[in-house]
Design a protein around this motif. Structure first.
Motif, mmCIF file in Angstrom:
data_model
loop_
_atom_site.group_PDB
_atom_site.id
_atom_site.type_symbol
_atom_site.label_atom_id
_atom_site.label_comp_id
_atom_site.label_asym_id
_atom_site.label_seq_id
_atom_site.Cartn_x
_atom_site.Cartn_y
_atom_site.Cartn_z
ATOM 1 N N MET A 113 0.852 -1.202 0.000
ATOM 2 C CA MET A 113 0.000 0.000 0.000
ATOM 3 C C MET A 113 0.878 1.239 0.000
ATOM 4 O O MET A 113 1.324 1.679 -1.023
ATOM 5 C CB MET A 113 -0.923 -0.044 1.217
ATOM 6 N N ALA A 114 1.183 1.780 1.159
ATOM 7 C CA ALA A 114 2.120 2.917 1.167
ATOM 8 C C ALA A 114 3.416 2.424 1.778
ATOM 9 O O ALA A 114 3.818 2.862 2.835
ATOM 10 C CB ALA A 114 1.529 4.066 1.968
ATOM 11 N N VAL B 98 6.940 7.880 1.598
ATOM 12 C CA VAL B 98 7.102 8.553 2.877
ATOM 13 C C VAL B 98 5.951 9.545 3.045
ATOM 14 O O VAL B 98 5.679 10.337 2.147
ATOM 15 C CB VAL B 98 8.448 9.307 2.926
ATOM 16 N N VAL B 99 5.257 9.450 4.158
ATOM 17 C CA VAL B 99 4.181 10.406 4.433
ATOM 18 C C VAL B 99 4.771 11.467 5.360
ATOM 19 O O VAL B 99 4.996 11.223 6.548
ATOM 20 C CB VAL B 99 2.969 9.705 5.093
ATOM 21 N N LYS C 12 -8.623 17.269 5.357
ATOM 22 C CA LYS C 12 -7.757 16.149 5.724
ATOM 23 C C LYS C 12 -7.204 16.322 7.136
ATOM 24 O O LYS C 12 -7.032 15.348 7.876
ATOM 25 C CB LYS C 12 -6.603 16.012 4.717
ATOM 26 N N ALA C 13 -6.938 17.569 7.527
ATOM 27 C CA ALA C 13 -6.433 17.818 8.876
ATOM 28 C C ALA C 13 -7.480 17.393 9.898
ATOM 29 O O ALA C 13 -7.165 16.772 10.911
ATOM 30 C CB ALA C 13 -6.067 19.294 9.039
ATOM 31 N N LYS C 14 -8.720 17.731 9.630
ATOM 32 C CA LYS C 14 -9.802 17.330 10.543
ATOM 33 C C LYS C 14 -9.909 15.810 10.604
ATOM 34 O O LYS C 14 -10.077 15.227 11.674
ATOM 35 C CB LYS C 14 -11.146 17.931 10.089
ATOM 36 N N ALA C 15 -9.803 15.168 9.440
ATOM 37 C CA ALA C 15 -9.899 13.703 9.403
ATOM 38 C C ALA C 15 -8.758 13.083 10.201
ATOM 39 O O ALA C 15 -8.951 12.123 10.958
ATOM 40 C CB ALA C 15 -9.870 13.212 7.962
ATOM 41 N N LEU C 16 -7.564 13.628 10.058
ATOM 42 C CA LEU C 16 -6.405 13.124 10.806
ATOM 43 C C LEU C 16 -6.631 13.315 12.301
ATOM 44 O O LEU C 16 -6.411 12.401 13.104
ATOM 45 C CB LEU C 16 -5.134 13.855 10.357
ATOM 46 N N ASP D 214 -5.722 11.350 0.954
ATOM 47 C CA ASP D 214 -6.610 10.779 1.982
ATOM 48 C C ASP D 214 -6.097 9.413 2.422
ATOM 49 O O ASP D 214 -6.151 9.058 3.611
ATOM 50 C CB ASP D 214 -8.036 10.648 1.437
ATOM 51 N N THR D 215 -5.607 8.631 1.465
ATOM 52 C CA THR D 215 -5.048 7.316 1.798
ATOM 53 C C THR D 215 -3.847 7.464 2.720
ATOM 54 O O THR D 215 -3.673 6.691 3.674
ATOM 55 C CB THR D 215 -4.605 6.596 0.504
ATOM 56 N N ASP D 216 -3.012 8.469 2.446
ATOM 57 C CA ASP D 216 -1.860 8.718 3.303
ATOM 58 C C ASP D 216 -2.308 9.031 4.724
ATOM 59 O O ASP D 216 -1.668 8.622 5.700
ATOM 60 C CB ASP D 216 -1.048 9.913 2.769
ATOM 61 N N VAL D 217 -3.388 9.788 4.839
ATOM 62 C CA VAL D 217 -3.900 10.147 6.164
ATOM 63 C C VAL D 217 -4.307 8.885 6.921
ATOM 64 O O VAL D 217 -3.954 8.699 8.095
ATOM 65 C CB VAL D 217 -5.084 11.131 6.050
#
Lengths: 272, 373
Positions: free
Chosen positions: B1-2, B6-7, B266-270, B335-338
């Motif tokens: 996957m990832a 690097v995230v 994305k910040a909120k999702a994280l 989003d996947t990275d998150v």
């Protein structure tokens, strides 16, 4: 033919070549402020090796290269730097070493050949006194712009280096056009600057890169210089885009400088 | 996957130039900008001035130089003082340059959790005009929007206007460190030129969430920018064929401002994902833009060790303090990275709590990279 502009104002007007443009577009980059742009790192390592010094780093301009160098060598309040009265640092850098850096300049007359008399340099060095700032640095400029691009010989440079060393001073060379000097004198550039503690080298003049200079010196000097560069606002992020072009410049244009000297002679000879 | 990817959540400064930016850099029409002749720089600066609603603009190599030039231009008389937040980037993370380089004295006012300074405290910090024998002269107030050390909080247009009125009525200038001003504009739903209308100058970063490789822009009156040009040269920021950088910056403004709302989402999702991990707590309601501050509530886990273990999973983050971590989203984090990052945080917690000996070598100090960019 009629539309082409022949721009003889300066060698700063050089535009990036196709090779430079491709290199910029393809550069492998990362955040250099976090210390990790690979293209910047490779270029800086190469410049250090070429100049025969421990370390190097990239700055946006020669002005910043000289400013940082003077400020690092003179980081104690009350410092004085000896330099030519007709030097670029003294005349064309907004007096930044003083207005920004708090360093006092002590000028010595520049001769028509770009040198300063050795005995006048020695006479300008301060001895400890209640009335005096402390001399910490001597600056040379090679080639010397205001004298018409004159070269300082390796013998002269070494002699000034000995004066500096014997008096506990540092020696900085404003080597904006140091490659021109090296080529004209037939002296390898690392030998030419051996006596110097630091050198500022322009990539954006005759070497043709779009932006930037490199400062070279010891690792300790460069470590200090990095902080000053950040403080002055010269810390750039994915700066590999500029270093890629600069690397091409050093690789491809140093070999063309002899031709520029030949053309200058032709131009001079044809003006009656 | 990832797996190999690097995230990188350390900062939005890590954004790499897009293909469109690279193409623009390679094709840029350039000339010597120290002679004000670079057409790409000129075009970009004119566009930025118009976008920000100011007379003129100037490209600089960094936000640090943008702020330094602005403070020094407004405070060009010896003996000047500037009012700014005690948690501001200028005060904490710019090497004290306004003083060590510029000779300007800072007068700090406490930053509230929302990034503002109390109006009455700002007024109280202004030096009385008659007290010259003992006091420097206040010439400038600085705001920061979004406010980094508060977690990317937005200063409202009403607050900004109010501080502008205070400045004006006391004969002071107002500078906004608007490194992430576009994030504020998008989050507040206020056009960016309206948001900074009260300011005499603004420094805007192109190299953060907007994704350009290098640079910031200062905007202000023509007289201010004329002074700023000389200061920029003096500091060593005068670059030659700088259109190569302005071309990329222009693409950044054109292409990436529209993606900032996604970064906020994305910040909120994280934040929500991390809040579900019992060893952490995140105030999701306080996530206004692209930053998340996460607190560690388990006494066995330090931020330094956590970040080091995350690094082994290819998730990069920086400690903010021994018990908190700062995470910054940008358009190159998907989003996947998150989701992957949240999974790695869970794994890291498990590994650390196992008390495994392989982590004993990790030194429990904040890493040398903890900073507030």
């Amino acid at each position: 033919m009629a539309s082409k502009v022949v721009d003889l104002r300066s060698d700063t007007v050089t535009k990036p070549s196709e090779a430079m443009r491709s290199a910029m577009a393809a550069a492998d980059v990362d955040d250099d402020v976090l210390g990790s742009d690979p293209t910047a790192q490779r270029f800086e390592a190469e410049m250090a090796a070429i100049m025969g010094k421990e370390a190097a780093f990239f700055v946006p301009s020669g002005t910043m290269g000289n400013l940082i160098s003077v400020l690092v060598h003179c980081d104690v309040r009350g410092s004085e730097a000896i330099l030519g009265d007709n030097s670029h640092i003294h005349v064309y850098e907004n007096g930044g070493i003083s207005t920004i850096g708090g360093v006092h300049p002590r000028t010595v007359p520049n001769n028509p050949d770009g040198t300063m008399d050795i005995d006048k340099i020695v006479a300008a060095i301060r001895h400890p006194d209640l009335h005096y700032p402390t001399t910490r640095l001597i600056c040379l400029e090679n080639t010397h712009g205001n004298s018409g691009g004159k070269c300082l010989s390796v013998e002269y440079t070494d002699m000034v280096g000995e004066i500096a060393k014997s008096h506990g001073l540092k020696l900085h060379i404003d080597g904006a056009r140091i490659f021109n000097a090296s080529v004209a004198l037939g002296v390898p550039v690392d030998r030419l600057v051996k006596a110097a503690d630091s050198v500022s080298v322009c990539l954006s003049k005759g070497l043709g890169a779009p932006v930037g200079s490199v400062i070279v010196g010891s690792k300790a000097f460069i470590d200090k210089a990095k902080i000053l560069r950040k403080t002055l606002g010269g810390g750039m992020r994915q700066v590999g885009v500029l270093c890629a072009a600069a690397h091409v410049a050093v690789r491809e244009t140093v070999g063309k400088l002899a031709d520029d000297h030949r053309k200058a002679k032709v131009l001079a000879g044809s003006v009656v | 996957m990832a797996t190999n990817k690097v995230v990188d959540l350390r900062s939005d400064t890590v954004t790499k130039p897009s293909d469109a930016m690279r193409a623009a850099m390679a094709a840029a029409e350039v000339d010597d900008d120290v002679r004000s002749a670079d057409p790409t720089a000129r075009r970009f600066q004119e566009a930025m001035a118009a976008i920000m609603g100011k007379e003129a603009a100037l490209f600089v190599p960094s936000g640090t130089m943008g702020n330094l030039v602005s403070v020094l231009a407004h405070c060009d008389v010896r003996g000047s003082e500037v009012i700014l937040g005690d948690g501001s980037h200028i005060h904490l993370c710019e090497n004290g340059g306004i003083s060590t380089i510029g000779g300007v004295h800072p007068k700090t006012v406490r930053n509230n959790a929302d990034g503002t300074m109390d109006i009455d405290r700002i007024v109280a910090a202004i030096r009385p005009p008659g007290g010259g024998l003992y006091y420097p002269t206040t010439r400038l107030i600085c705001l920061e929007n979004t406010h980094g050390n508060s977690g990317g909080k937005c200063l409202s247009v009403e607050y900004t206007d109010k501080v502008g009125e205070i400045a004006k009525s006391h004969g002071l200038k107002l500078h906004i460190d608007g490194a992430r001003i576009f994030n504020a504009s998008v989050a507040l739903g206020v056009p960016v030129d309206r948001l900074v209308k009260a300011a005499d100058s603004v420094s805007v970063c192109l190299s953060k969430g907007l994704g350009a490789p290098v640079g910031s822009v200062i905007v202000g009156s023509k007289a201010f920018i004329d002074k700023a040009k000389i200061l920029r040269k003096t500091l060593g920021g005068g670059m030659r064929q700088v259109g190569v950088l302005c071309a990329a910056a222009h693409v950044a403004v054109r292409d990436t401002v529209g993606k900032l709302a996604d970064d906020h989402r994305k910040a909120k999702a994280l934040a929500e994902g991390l809040n579900k991990i019992e060893q952490f707590t995140v105030d999701s309601a306080s996530v206004e833009t692209n930053m998340v501050f996460m607190d560690i509530v388990d006494s066995r886990i330090s931020s330094a060790k956590l970040c080091q273990v995350l690094g082994t999973h290819n998730v990069l983050a920086n400690p903010r303090s021994p018990k908190s971590v700062r995470l910054v989203l940008h358009y190159q984090i998907s989003d996947t990275d998150v989701q992957y990052a949240v999974t790695c945080f869970k794994k890291a917690v498990e590994e650390l709590l196992k008390g495994s000996t392989e982590f004993e070598h990790l030194v429990d100090t904040t890493t040398k990279n903890s900073y507030g960019h």
